[in-house]
Design a protein around this motif. Structure first.
Motif, PDB file in Angstrom:
ATOM      1  N   LYS A   1       0.824  -1.177  -0.055  1.00 34.53           N
ATOM      2  CA  LYS A   1       0.145   0.027  -0.041  1.00 34.53           C
ATOM      3  C   LYS A   1       0.928   1.176  -0.043  1.00 34.53           C
ATOM      4  O   LYS A   1       0.406   2.361  -0.270  1.00 34.53           O
ATOM      5  N   LYS A   2       2.211   1.280   0.217  1.00 35.93           N
ATOM      6  CA  LYS A   2       3.031   2.287   0.394  1.00 35.93           C
ATOM      7  C   LYS A   2       3.851   2.381  -1.015  1.00 35.93           C
ATOM      8  O   LYS A   2       4.472   3.397  -1.040  1.00 35.93           O
ATOM      9  N   CYS A   3       3.588   1.670  -1.784  1.00 37.33           N
ATOM     10  CA  CYS A   3       4.118   1.609  -3.029  1.00 37.33           C
ATOM     11  C   CYS A   3       3.566   2.048  -4.303  1.00 37.33           C
ATOM     12  O   CYS A   3       2.161   2.385  -4.129  1.00 37.33           O
ATOM     13  N   ASP A   4       4.162   2.671  -5.349  1.00 36.12           N
ATOM     14  CA  ASP A   4       3.513   3.225  -6.634  1.00 36.12           C
ATOM     15  C   ASP A   4       2.641   2.066  -7.085  1.00 36.12           C
ATOM     16  O   ASP A   4       3.110   1.060  -7.237  1.00 36.12           O
ATOM     17  N   SER A   5       1.649   2.332  -7.752  1.00 37.87           N
ATOM     18  CA  SER A   5       0.831   1.429  -8.439  1.00 37.87           C
ATOM     19  C   SER A   5       1.532   1.186  -9.829  1.00 37.87           C
ATOM     20  O   SER A   5       2.434   2.027 -10.337  1.00 37.87           O
ATOM     21  N   PRO A   6       1.297   0.054 -10.590  1.00 37.79           N
ATOM     22  CA  PRO A   6       0.355  -1.007 -10.165  1.00 37.79           C
ATOM     23  C   PRO A   6       0.629  -1.908  -9.164  1.00 37.79           C
ATOM     24  O   PRO A   6       2.011  -2.081  -8.990  1.00 37.79           O
ATOM     25  N   VAL A   7       0.060  -2.812  -8.526  1.00 38.01           N
ATOM     26  CA  VAL A   7       0.315  -3.878  -7.611  1.00 38.01           C
ATOM     27  C   VAL A   7       0.028  -5.106  -8.032  1.00 38.01           C
ATOM     28  O   VAL A   7      -1.155  -5.220  -8.690  1.00 38.01           O
ATOM     29  N   TYR A   8       0.961  -5.826  -8.354  1.00 45.84           N
ATOM     30  CA  TYR A   8       0.842  -7.443  -8.629  1.00 45.84           C
ATOM     31  C   TYR A   8       0.153  -8.234  -7.725  1.00 45.84           C
ATOM     32  O   TYR A   8       0.364  -8.319  -6.518  1.00 45.84           O
ATOM     33  N   ILE A   9      -0.826  -9.169  -8.279  1.00 48.23           N
ATOM     34  CA  ILE A   9      -1.501  -9.882  -7.395  1.00 48.23           C
ATOM     35  C   ILE A   9      -1.183 -11.231  -7.672  1.00 48.23           C
ATOM     36  O   ILE A   9      -1.500 -11.779  -8.692  1.00 48.23           O
TER      37      ILE A   9
ATOM     38  N   SER B   1       3.598  -5.731  -4.490  1.00 45.98           N
ATOM     39  CA  SER B   1       2.852  -7.118  -4.854  1.00 45.98           C
ATOM     40  C   SER B   1       2.265  -7.611  -3.350  1.00 45.98           C
ATOM     41  O   SER B   1       2.562  -7.216  -2.467  1.00 45.98           O
ATOM     42  N   VAL B   2       1.174  -8.217  -3.645  1.00 54.40           N
ATOM     43  CA  VAL B   2       0.467  -8.829  -2.660  1.00 54.40           C
ATOM     44  C   VAL B   2       0.047 -10.400  -2.920  1.00 54.40           C
ATOM     45  O   VAL B   2       0.226 -10.761  -4.286  1.00 54.40           O
TER      46      VAL B   2
ATOM     47  N   ILE C   1      -5.000   1.395  -3.411  1.00 53.05           N
ATOM     48  CA  ILE C   1      -4.614   0.352  -4.527  1.00 53.05           C
ATOM     49  C   ILE C   1      -5.653   0.437  -5.449  1.00 53.05           C
ATOM     50  O   ILE C   1      -6.718  -0.334  -5.288  1.00 53.05           O
ATOM     51  N   ARG C   2      -5.482   1.155  -6.721  1.00 50.01           N
ATOM     52  CA  ARG C   2      -6.521   1.095  -7.805  1.00 50.01           C
ATOM     53  C   ARG C   2      -6.208   0.250  -9.072  1.00 50.01           C
ATOM     54  O   ARG C   2      -6.911   0.016  -9.908  1.00 50.01           O
ATOM     55  N   ASP C   3      -5.038   0.424  -9.248  1.00 52.38           N
ATOM     56  CA  ASP C   3      -4.369  -0.347 -10.543  1.00 52.38           C
ATOM     57  C   ASP C   3      -3.583  -1.705 -10.138  1.00 52.38           C
ATOM     58  O   ASP C   3      -2.738  -1.515  -9.350  1.00 52.38           O
ATOM     59  N   ILE C   4      -4.163  -2.806 -10.630  1.00 55.65           N
ATOM     60  CA  ILE C   4      -3.684  -4.147 -10.155  1.00 55.65           C
ATOM     61  C   ILE C   4      -3.221  -4.970 -11.556  1.00 55.65           C
ATOM     62  O   ILE C   4      -3.963  -4.700 -12.379  1.00 55.65           O
ATOM     63  N   ILE C   5      -2.394  -5.715 -11.336  1.00 57.00           N
ATOM     64  CA  ILE C   5      -2.012  -6.630 -12.459  1.00 57.00           C
ATOM     65  C   ILE C   5      -2.116  -8.060 -11.762  1.00 57.00           C
ATOM     66  O   ILE C   5      -1.422  -8.641 -10.696  1.00 57.00           O
ATOM     67  N   LEU C   6      -2.982  -8.949 -12.463  1.00 54.43           N
ATOM     68  CA  LEU C   6      -3.123 -10.355 -12.088  1.00 54.43           C
ATOM     69  C   LEU C   6      -1.978 -11.333 -12.461  1.00 54.43           C
ATOM     70  O   LEU C   6      -1.882 -11.514 -13.758  1.00 54.43           O
ATOM     71  N   CYS C   7      -1.273 -12.025 -11.517  1.00 48.36           N
ATOM     72  CA  CYS C   7      -0.226 -12.735 -11.995  1.00 48.36           C
ATOM     73  C   CYS C   7      -0.697 -14.279 -11.153  1.00 48.36           C
ATOM     74  O   CYS C   7      -0.064 -14.734 -10.345  1.00 48.36           O
ATOM     75  N   LEU C   8      -1.737 -14.755 -11.913  1.00 44.06           N
ATOM     76  CA  LEU C   8      -2.234 -16.241 -11.257  1.00 44.06           C
ATOM     77  C   LEU C   8      -1.347 -17.409 -12.054  1.00 44.06           C
ATOM     78  O   LEU C   8      -0.926 -17.008 -12.994  1.00 44.06           O
ATOM     79  N   ASP C   9      -1.622 -18.466 -11.367  1.00 42.73           N
ATOM     80  CA  ASP C   9      -0.825 -19.640 -12.047  1.00 42.73           C
ATOM     81  C   ASP C   9      -1.562 -19.889 -13.395  1.00 42.73           C
ATOM     82  O   ASP C   9      -2.611 -19.789 -13.941  1.00 42.73           O
ATOM     83  N   GLY C  10      -0.492 -20.451 -14.373  1.00 48.03           N
ATOM     84  CA  GLY C  10      -1.143 -20.522 -15.751  1.00 48.03           C
ATOM     85  C   GLY C  10      -1.791 -21.460 -15.990  1.00 48.03           C
ATOM     86  O   GLY C  10      -2.028 -22.044 -17.057  1.00 48.03           O
TER      87      GLY C  10
END
Length: 325
Positions: free
Chosen positions: A246-254, A271-272, A292-301
């Motif tokens: 939450k203290k970092c610049d967006s985007p945040v990776y999930i 990331s979270v 956190i408004r801008d996120i990038i999803l990085c889920l299993d392939g």
């Protein structure tokens, strides 16, 4: 009881740099450890500015811990509010709203204190087993990196439990809040600590570093149970590393798993992790509430990962229009 206790604690933790200055410590430089004797400063303020970390003894402390170590103030028990919290609030002009504690509220705060102590005991352990050491080496994590990420190992479960018992917690209470778990706090298991958005420990999960794919009948991960009368963890409402992201610049990776977050953070990627569970509306709300408004999803392939992504997009995030994916 302080009715806005969590808000007060969060505000106090954010004043750690000012507290250090009040003790004659420059928070922009390394300083002498308040716990072990040393001639060369090895303590420094972490990037989240909520905790300090000592490379000499692997200790990690927030403002309440330092008040205990530097001023001798209690951080639990009946003297905690009048002798520790109130003077700090007076010092930093933070308003407390007071009301009597119910029994349920008292137990909840005791549970949070127990989780905090457990996290400190885990971090203080300096004996690392070969499986855990090999796992960290394979991921490119040094011991310092692991400590800064609140990772650790319980090499001796009985010693771990004894510290909690000697502090005054009963065995029954430790069972009720799911800390009496020899299957989770076991040698060969790397412990990941979950924090709330304010940086307070609220639960644990462990990775069995002896686990072998294919034939191993044991669980790869052992998770903190959620539910019950004293539910601090509330897994569906938590995101691993939210207090840092939450203290970092967006985007945040999930990510799905905590190890991905540790490596991503090492690379400077905010990331979270959802911790291997389905993404929930509460987690989406947690992102929004923490800016956190801008996120990038990085889920299993794999197919399960793709299905999880579709569930998140179709059923969860559609109700939170202010979040971009």
């Amino acid at each position: 009881m302080i009715t806005n206790f969590e808000e007060v604690v969060a505000q106090l933790k954010a004043r750690l740099p000012e507290y250090l200055i009040s003790k004659g410590i420059d928070p922009t430089k390394k300083f002498l450890c308040p716990v072990h004797s040393e001639k060369t400063p090895s303590c420094h303020l972490l990037p989240d500015k909520l905790r300090v970390f000592c490379h000499g003894c692997s200790g990690m402390w927030d403002i309440l811990d330092l008040v205990d170590k530097l001023d001798g103030k209690p951080i639990r028990g009946p003297g905690f509010i009048p002798e520790t919290i109130k003077p700090l609030c007076d010092q930093f002009d933070i308003k407390m709203e007071l009301a009597p504690l119910t029994e349920q509220q008292r137990l909840y705060h005791e549970a949070r204190s127990a989780y905090k102590l457990a996290a400190q005991v885990i971090l203080a352990n300096t004996t690392i087993s070969h499986p855990v050491n090999n796992y960290m080496t394979d991921h490119g994590w040094s011991l310092d990196i692991a400590r800064a990420a609140s990772l650790g190992e319980v090499y001796d479960f009985q010693a771990f439990i004894n510290v909690l018992l000697e502090t005054g917690y009963s065995r029954e209470f430790l069972k009720e809040i799911d800390l009496d778990r020899p299957d989770m706090f076991a040698p060969g298991h790397l412990i990941f600590t979950f924090h709330d958005e304010h940086g307070s420990p609220v639960g644990f999960t462990s990775r069995n570093c002896d686990w072998k794919p294919g034939t191993d009948q044991r669980s790869k991960y052992v998770n903190q149970r959620t539910g019950g009368d004293i539910d601090v963890f509330q897994k569906g409402k938590r995101l691993y590393n939210i207090h840092v992201a939450k203290k970092c610049d967006s985007p945040v990776y999930i990510f799905e798993g905590q190890p991905n977050v540790v490596t991503a953070t090492l690379l400077g990627i905010p990331s979270v992790a959802i911790g291997g569970t389905s993404f929930t509306e509460d987690q989406a709300l947690l992102l929004s509430e923490n800016g956190i408004r801008d996120i990038i999803l990085c889920l299993d392939g794999d197919q399960a990962g793709q299905n999880a992504m579709e569930r998140i997009l179709d059923k969860r995030l559609s109700e939170h229009h202010e979040i971009k994916v």
